[in-house]
Enzyme design. Sequence first.
Site, PDB file in Angstrom:
ATOM      1  N   GLU A 214       1.092  -1.271   0.263  1.00  0.00           N
ATOM      2  CA  GLU A 214      -0.098  -0.162   0.102  1.00  0.00           C
ATOM      3  C   GLU A 214       0.551   1.401   0.042  1.00  0.00           C
ATOM      4  OE1 GLU A 214      -3.302  -0.074   3.083  1.00  0.00           O
ATOM      5  OE2 GLU A 214      -3.789   2.071   2.649  1.00  0.00           O
ATOM      6  N   GLY A 215       0.502   1.929  -0.776  1.00  0.00           N
ATOM      7  CA  GLY A 215       1.568   3.070  -0.849  1.00  0.00           C
ATOM      8  C   GLY A 215       0.347   4.488  -0.812  1.00  0.00           C
TER       9      GLY A 215
ATOM     10  N   GLY B 261      -2.621   4.853  -2.333  1.00  0.00           N
ATOM     11  CA  GLY B 261      -3.908   3.608  -3.272  1.00  0.00           C
ATOM     12  C   GLY B 261      -3.049   2.124  -2.899  1.00  0.00           C
TER      13      GLY B 261
ATOM     14  N   VAL C 257      -1.484  -1.172  -4.559  1.00  0.00           N
ATOM     15  CA  VAL C 257      -0.757  -1.558  -5.343  1.00  0.00           C
ATOM     16  C   VAL C 257      -1.054  -2.937  -5.496  1.00  0.00           C
ATOM     17  CG1 VAL C 257       1.327  -2.049  -6.523  1.00  0.00           C
ATOM     18  CG2 VAL C 257       0.167   0.121  -5.101  1.00  0.00           C
TER      19      VAL C 257
ATOM     20  N   ASP D 265       8.497  13.193  -3.051  1.00  0.00           N
ATOM     21  CA  ASP D 265       8.449  12.279  -2.025  1.00  0.00           C
ATOM     22  C   ASP D 265       9.714  10.718  -2.473  1.00  0.00           C
ATOM     23  OD1 ASP D 265       6.865  11.376   0.018  1.00  0.00           O
ATOM     24  OD2 ASP D 265       5.726  10.470  -0.694  1.00  0.00           O
TER      25      ASP D 265
END
Length: 884
Positions: free
Chosen positions: A585-586, A589, A591, A702
Amino acid sequence: MRSHLLLAMIASFAVIVGAQTQEGFISLDCGLPIDESPYNNSFNGLTFTSDSNFIETGKIAKVEKDARRFSRQYLTMRYFPEGKRNCYSLDVKRGTNYDIVVSFVYGNYDGLNLEPNFDIYLGPNKWARIDLEGRLNGTREEIIHKAKSNSLDICLVKIGATVPLISAIEIRPLRNDTYVTQSGSLRLSFREYYSNSDEQIRYADDVYDRVWYPYLDPSYRQITTSLNINNSETYKVPKTVLMSAATPRNASEPLLITWTPRPSNAEVYLYMHFAEIQALKANETREFNVILRGNFNHSGFKIPKYLELSTLYTDTPVQCDSEGCNLQLVKTPNSTLPPLINAMEAYTVIDFPQVGSSLSDVATIKNIKSTYRLSKISWQGDPCLPQDFSWENLRCSYVDVSTPPRIISLNLSESGLTGSIAPIFQNLTQLQELDLSNNSLTGPIPTFLASMKSLSLINLSGNNLNGSVPQALLDRRNEGLVLTLEGNPNLCKFSSCKPKVKKNKLLLPAIASAASLLVLVAVVALVFVFRKKKVPSDLHATPSMPAADVGHANQSESSFLSKKIRFSYTEVQEMTNNLERALGEGGFGVVYHGFVNGTQQVAVKLLSQSSSQGYKHFKAEVELLMRVHHINLVSLVGYCDEGEHLALIYEYMPNGDLKQHLSGKRGGCILSWETRLKIAVDAALGLEYLHTGCKPPMVHRDIKTTNILLDQKFQAKLADFGLSRSFPIGNETYVSTVVAGTPGYLDPEYYQTNWLTEKSDIYSFGIVLLEIITNRPIIQQSREKPHLVEWISLEITKGDLRSVMDPNLHENYDIGSVWKAIEIAMSCVSLSSTRRPSMSRVVNELKECIISEKSRIGETRDMESKSSLDFSMDIYTEGIPKAR
Ligand SMILES: *[C@@H]1O[C@H](CO)[C@@H](O)[C@H](O)[C@H]1NC(C)=O
Ligand SMILES: *[C@@H]1O[C@H](CO)[C@@H](O)[C@H](O)[C@H]1NC(C)=O
Ligand SMILES: *[C@@H]1O[C@H](CO)[C@@H](O)[C@H](O)[C@H]1NC(C)=O
Ligand SMILES: *[C@@H]1O[C@H](CO)[C@@H](O)[C@H](O)[C@H]1NC(C)=O
Ligand SMILES: *[C@@H]1O[C@H](CO)[C@@H](O)[C@H](O)[C@H]1NC(C)=O
Ligand SMILES: *[C@@H]1O[C@H](CO)[C@@H](O)[C@H](O)[C@H]1NC(C)=O
Ligand SMILES: *[C@@H]1O[C@H](CO)[C@@H](O)[C@H](O)[C@H]1NC(C)=O
Ligand SMILES: *[C@@H]1O[C@H](CO)[C@@H](O)[C@H](O)[C@H]1NC(C)=O
Ligand SMILES: *[C@@H]1O[C@H](CO)[C@@H](O)[C@H](O)[C@H]1NC(C)=O
Ligand SMILES: *[C@@H]1O[C@H](CO)[C@@H](O)[C@H](O)[C@H]1NC(C)=O
């Protein structure tokens, strides 16, 4: 009589900026660091950029002596200690007439007080010898030249022991109906206007940025006007140039202009610019003969109009006599007024008889160079010409100077090629020999080789090709083609074969302890050397990283890319088998793993419900991302945009993220110091590309260890770039209004100012680098200093470097490279963004770390002896003690 070669700073004069455009201008400040590029010249607003995108070699330096004398573009330079010929490759328009100026200032940049001499070439032809001896003000060469193709090579060639250098390149498109020659190009002898001023006039007064030098001989009298002059005539001589003129001081004597062309028997073209600036009374006339002694004679010239430019020029070349050029403006007997001239240009014809190599061969070989990321120092400029400097690894056929040479043999044996045999090879239509032996080429042998009619020798031995040999090629062999295929274990030598089980590739070393590290690296290295004696031409060929990718999407992937970009949600469900396998989970959302076309693995990121603003930017953003391609960026292969379903489909990265590897979550394997450095370089290259290679430039926003992903060969790629622009991280916040990023990685300056620049990425990258070095949490309350940066500063002042290093490395590292890496990291995390280095700089410094680490592995030298090496302190920042 004339010395027009000053580059000295031009006295400032009123600037008219804005009204003029610099369209088509190329203004390169050679050696300008990429992070200072571009800038607008303070005295006329010309926009100068760094030369780094136009040349792959050379080093940069600054004028050390009398720097204040020079305008900014002459303060830095690029110099070429390596290679005999180094070339710029510039994009121009074929058939356009260009004014090309190259400038050279030595300025004792190397402290040796040894002014160099060298040659410059335009494409395959010699242009001039540059001798800087005694030229404290530098020197320049100017030429008007019609481009023969869409690319223009300017090369510097060593002629002795001294090192060529260059300070600036300025290229201006001219009207194609001006400065027309019967043959050859025009080398400037002088361009002057007649005035007692001491100001050079150029852009923006001159729309073509020709530089006009003032000159007034003692035998001349100056007349001036303050009225506006119509200069709309073809040659567009600046109004400020035309506002003054020379007449002979003694009105009954001729006006004399003399000079010595180089060489003395050269063919000469003259451009004389006239504007009547004196209001003639009814009974006054100005009429004169224009006579070039021993050559032409234009009698009874009258300046056509008051306050309007007219240009008198030679449309065929003329020759001066043995005593030099002697131009006289002689009053006719009927004239009441003496002759007058406002400005003049003189050129000599310089012939460039040698035509360049076949344009198609040049385009093809450049394509091959970039496809396989070949970095060969001789691969610059024209591949076949001049013959003395033709590229290594290839041979050409030569007929005569007016026939383009062709490439007839290409030998890329042991050149570290990876990937498949690209279709581009077939564009070398005259190729007779193709040697691709002893590389790491994979995939099948393409059929097109059989249809390359000129080929008489193909050597593909010592690769990792598979499949079977095309029948057409076997047929050619029977007709006499020499075809060598030995040493391809997975290749079937006949036309039909059973598919073999794929051999396991050498992958990363599985290291459990320090003791096994060296053994394993040695074994891997041995196997590697055995398999293919690979030339370590670049950093990708390191022993612990075998089978490095050259960075091109493989064939199936790129063809897929062009076919399909947008997917329906049904297709997304199909490819992920109904979201069967979540990879993680990134920030944006979950993956999922999936397959496209049933074979290509992909990672599908389903975006969590985003804000309306986020959606608004989604498509524009995706379109932007689709255009971004770099080996160190995870590539986007498609997207889904259907109602509420937004998804991004990326290439799959089988080795997960850097964080998992550092934390040991991916099994017992510890990343070696060299591997870590290599990952850092990869990530830095990706970031450098976003910052300087992309148009428009992108800020990643990021950067963190979980966004650095590893492919099956442990090549690192950045993920999630650009996304944070449209997608809020975490809750309901918009990036555009509220500070975003991941705690710990966040640039404190950005946090305070809310002003986001690429320097914020560099801060985050510094933190990543510190994690790679130390493998410690960024924030840990139980530490004496909770924040990693402060803690490292403290530990280092205590003097023990080993205490900050990842203990898992068991001191298996070159201590010098560790110092250097820490210096780089600490400069990246400087509190003031202006003190942070550019990513290009970071890349270069990290590469040096790899080199010292590799030499430790390579040589069996005592590790400790290296710790005394003095590494450059130029990116030293506060927080690191100087003493070692
Ligand atoms: C430099 O000049 C160009 C136009 O000549 C202008 O668009 C640009 O804003 C200028 N940049 C700076 C930093 O002044
Ligand atoms: C360099 O330029 C200055 C003026 O800018 C001049 O006085 C000096 O003579 C020049 N030096 C040389 C060596 O041409
Ligand atoms: C100059 O350029 C124009 C249009 O770009 C073209 O029509 C014309 O033939 C060119 N003239 C010469 C002398 O090349
Ligand atoms: C300037 O000269 C050109 C050509 O000679 C002419 O067409 C134009 O009208 C003149 N402009 C003015 C303002 O006189
Ligand atoms: C000007 O030139 C004429 C012809 O050469 C000469 O006779 C005359 O003395 C000159 N005048 C001056 C003031 O030198
Ligand atoms: C031209 O005419 C003016 C008077 O209008 C006179 O003063 C002058 O001497 C005349 N010049 C010549 C050369 O005849
Ligand atoms: C130039 O032409 C004029 C008249 O046409 C003649 O008197 C003179 O001798 C010529 N000069 C030269 C150098 O040819
Ligand atoms: C000089 O003037 C006279 C009379 O005005 C005229 O006949 C003659 O043609 C003129 N000569 C020239 C060279 O213009
Ligand atoms: C290679 O040849 C093909 C077909 O002739 C052509 O479309 C393509 O542009 C060529 N590629 C290069 C780089 O010249
Ligand atoms: C290619 O170069 C290698 C050495 O780098 C040499 O051994 C080989 O014979 C060459 N191949 C051809 C076809 O000349």
